[in-house]
Motif scaffolding. Structure first.
Motif: not given
Ligand SMILES: [Zn+2]
Length: 128
Positions: A10-17, A22-32
């Motif tokens: 279940a975790w592996r499916r959730l992680r893949s989803a 959201d394939p990009l690092c969210e904090p890094c995206s905020r920093r551009g």
């Protein structure tokens, strides 16, 4: 093998989803910065009462560096003694800190003895 829940299908499916959504690092995206995420983090740690299998909004795609910073700042109460560090380092493209609890934004100050991340704090990053 990793501990529960990370050892479950279940975790592996959730992680893949989450990584597909959201394939990009969210904090890094905020920093551009465009950095591929390889880690899926619980916005609220399970040890702090977070859901083990939240919906995708309860998870954050991250690079290993950002994940280590967040884990040391929020999820490891021994990392900075009694203090909690900032979970998200750096500034966005407008020059404002990406951590909504940064003192410059009127949020968290290191002298506070509040080691539990608020849902508001984590939700603010999720909604940007
Ligand atoms: Zn990152």
């Amino acid at each position: 093998m990793a501990d529960w829940p990370y050892s479950t299908a279940a975790w592996r499916r959730l992680r893949s989803a989450k990584l597909a959504a959201d394939p990009l690092c969210e904090p890094c995206s905020r920093r551009g910065n465009v950095i591929v995420a390889t880690v899926v983090d619980h916005r609220q740690a399970i040890a702090s009462g977070g859901e083990p299998f939240p919906d995708l909004s309860g998870l954050m795609s991250m690079c290993p560096s950002c994940h280590a910073t967040k884990t040391n700042a929020l999820d490891n109460p021994h990392a900075f003694g009694k203090r909690r560090g900032l979970a998200f380092k750096g500034c966005d493209l407008s020059g404002l800190p990406i951590d909504p609890d940064h003192p410059a934004l009127g949020g968290y100050t290191p002298s506070q003895d509040d080691r539990t991340p608020s849902e508001d704090r984590l939700g603010t990053l999720a909604n940007t």
